[in-house]
Write an enzyme that holds these catalytic residues in place. Structure first.
Site, mmCIF file in Angstrom:
data_model
loop_
_atom_site.group_PDB
_atom_site.id
_atom_site.type_symbol
_atom_site.label_atom_id
_atom_site.label_comp_id
_atom_site.label_asym_id
_atom_site.label_seq_id
_atom_site.Cartn_x
_atom_site.Cartn_y
_atom_site.Cartn_z
ATOM 1 N N ILE A 173 5.375 101.438 32.628
ATOM 2 C CA ILE A 173 6.773 101.170 32.232
ATOM 3 C C ILE A 173 7.709 102.189 32.874
ATOM 4 O O ILE A 173 8.914 102.014 32.866
ATOM 5 C CB ILE A 173 6.965 101.169 30.699
ATOM 6 N N ASP A 174 7.139 103.283 33.428
ATOM 7 C CA ASP A 174 7.991 104.315 34.045
ATOM 8 C C ASP A 174 8.446 103.912 35.449
ATOM 9 O O ASP A 174 9.402 104.488 35.975
ATOM 10 C CB ASP A 174 7.222 105.645 34.142
ATOM 11 N N GLY A 177 -1.275 103.618 36.285
ATOM 12 C CA GLY A 177 -0.093 104.271 36.838
ATOM 13 C C GLY A 177 -0.448 105.334 37.861
ATOM 14 O O GLY A 177 -1.538 105.296 38.463
ATOM 15 N N GLY A 189 9.960 106.957 30.125
ATOM 16 C CA GLY A 189 10.101 107.049 31.576
ATOM 17 C C GLY A 189 9.428 108.271 32.156
ATOM 18 O O GLY A 189 9.425 108.489 33.350
ATOM 19 N N GLY A 203 -1.338 108.455 37.645
ATOM 20 C CA GLY A 203 -2.570 109.222 37.389
ATOM 21 C C GLY A 203 -3.806 108.418 37.778
ATOM 22 O O GLY A 203 -4.766 108.952 38.361
ATOM 23 N N GLY A 240 -1.388 104.762 29.923
ATOM 24 C CA GLY A 240 -0.721 104.132 28.777
ATOM 25 C C GLY A 240 -0.792 102.611 28.861
ATOM 26 O O GLY A 240 -0.733 102.046 29.953
HETATM 27 O O1 F6P Z 1 3.538 106.473 31.115
HETATM 28 C C1 F6P Z 1 4.025 105.649 30.134
HETATM 29 C C2 F6P Z 1 4.574 106.455 28.991
HETATM 30 O O2 F6P Z 1 4.988 105.555 27.979
HETATM 31 C C3 F6P Z 1 5.698 107.420 29.328
HETATM 32 O O3 F6P Z 1 6.929 106.789 29.435
HETATM 33 C C4 F6P Z 1 5.598 108.395 28.191
HETATM 34 O O4 F6P Z 1 6.105 109.646 28.569
HETATM 35 C C5 F6P Z 1 4.124 108.459 27.938
HETATM 36 O O5 F6P Z 1 3.570 107.282 28.439
HETATM 37 C C6 F6P Z 1 3.744 108.594 26.486
HETATM 38 O O6 F6P Z 1 2.377 108.754 26.426
HETATM 39 P P1 F6P Z 1 1.489 108.565 25.148
HETATM 40 O O7 F6P Z 1 1.497 107.117 24.766
HETATM 41 O O8 F6P Z 1 0.141 109.021 25.576
HETATM 42 O O9 F6P Z 1 2.116 109.401 24.083
#
Ligand code: F6P
Length: 373
Positions: free
Chosen positions: A134-135, A110, A178, A112, A12
């Site tokens: 951000i988590d 992050g 998160g 992953g 992300g």
């Molecule tokens: O890992 C960051 C994050 O914003 C998490 O807090 C959230 O669960 C996820 O990404 C959302 O992912 P996406 O932007 O792929 O919907």
């Protein structure tokens, strides 16, 4: 010393990514004469060999921009959607790396991304990673690029929502991101003075939350703010998840493991937006008008905070030093007032969660914050 460097941002997006790209690019070129390029859209850009020069022109003025000038994706090298198939594209990435005569690849991402970077290390590439999310759930590091900004955005939202909560005598539930960790909810909830903080690591009973709100009403406080992590769970849901996780862990056949895995995925998919139900339950149990605000991707957008710019610059320039020392296969972790390289093997596949007796949880409890347990 490494001379040809490639950079990707993966997972992300978040504020501070550009500041870290700038620090590696400028630091590498200006101080050591490195040639730095960026691959587009995460690991997919390495497969497709799509890159851009990171020179004075492209790096200029990006310190304060949110997102990433390189683009990003959640693609994995070993399981990438190619047409209607999922394929292992590790060899294609290795080919691109050699085609560009790279000495090292920097992956900013992050949890992953750390795992995927280890795959590439094991495929023979020189890899260095920086933690961003951000988590704040990347293990071994105190903090990650993007976390501080997200905490500030969520805190400001909680501050602003106080006006409506007090004016209308309402309960306002604020859902923050998160993933499966509660760091963002814990910090934004504490900073914003939330009356209730719900995090995945402390399963809640909705009756306890309602009781805490009724207690406030009895004391003459006619509004309440509940900060709920997107991954927060009632005790019942947490028990279901735990049972499925055990079933998966102990599965003796591939079929049973796959079935537990599918059930877990289905559970988490159905759990999205659980705060809608929580808000209705609280209204029913307290008789008090309740509203929900889901902050979503707002928390990942816009200008990085000063702290994130400093962190990204610090990590990025430390990364350049690591490249000059040819120290590979490591993530640069913030530990206290230092940045230390930690082996990717110690980071990959792990996540950092809030311990239920974390000092900040204790401190929030001391100022009467309810965690619903
Ligand atoms: O890992 C960051 C994050 O914003 C998490 O807090 C959230 O669960 C996820 O990404 C959302 O992912 P996406 O932007 O792929 O919907």
């Amino acid at each position: 010393m490494a001379q040809h460097i490639g950079i990707i941002t993966s997972g992300g997006d978040c504020p501070g990514l550009n500041a870290s790209i700038r620090a590696i690019g400028k630091g590498g070129q200006d101080a050591y004469g490195m040639h730095v390029i960026g691959f587009l859209n995460g690991f997919r850009g390495l497969v497709q060999d799509r890159s851009m020069e990171l020179d004075d022109r492209t790096l200029s003025g990006i310190l304060t921009y949110g997102g990433t000038i390189l683009g990003t994706s959640r693609d994995k090298p070993n399981r990438m959607a190619i047409g209607d198939k999922t394929r292992d594209m590790t060899d294609a990435i290795v080919d691109t790396y050699h085609r560009h005569h790279l000495d090292a690849l920097v992956c900013i991402g992050g949890a992953g991304t750390q795992k995927n970077a280890l795959l590439l290390k094991n495929a023979g590439l020189n890899v260095v990673t920086l933690p961003k999310t951000i988590d704040n759930d990347v293990t071994m590091t105190d903090t990650c690029i993007g976390f501080d900004t997200a905490v500030s955005i969520a805190t400001e939202a909680v501050d602003r929502l106080h006006s409506t909560a007090t004016s209308h005598n309402r309960i306002i539930v604020v859902e923050v991101m998160g993933h499966r960790a509660g760091w963002l909810a814990l910090e934004a909830g504490t900073a914003g003075g939330a009356d209730v903080i719900l995090i995945p690591e402390i399963p809640y009973r909705v009756e306890r939350v309602a009781q805490a709100i009724r207690d406030r009403t009895r004391k003459g406080k006619r509004f309440s703010i509940v900060v709920a992590a997107e991954g927060a769970m009632s005790l019942r849901d947490a028990t279901t998840v735990e049972k499925l996780a055990i079933k998966k862990r102990k599965a003796e056949s591939k079929r049973v493991r796959q079935s537990a895995s599918d059930q877990l995925r289905a559970f988490h998919e159905a759990h999205v937006g659980h705060t809608i139900q929580l808000t209705k339950q609280l209204e029913g149990l307290t008789g008090q008008e309740s509203r929900l605000t889901i902050l979503g991707h707002l928390q990942r957008g816009g200008t990085p905070s000063a702290a994130d710019r400093v962190l990204a610059t610090w990590l990025g320039t430390r990364c350049v030093r690591t490249l000059t020392e040819e120290q590979y296969g490591v993530m640069l972790a913030v530990q206290g007032r230092e940045i230390r390289p930690v082996p990717l093997e110690e980071v990959s596949g792990k996540k950092k969660f809030v311990s239920p007796d974390h000092p900040l949880v204790q401190s929030a409890r001391l100022v009467s914050t309810c965690f619903g347990d």
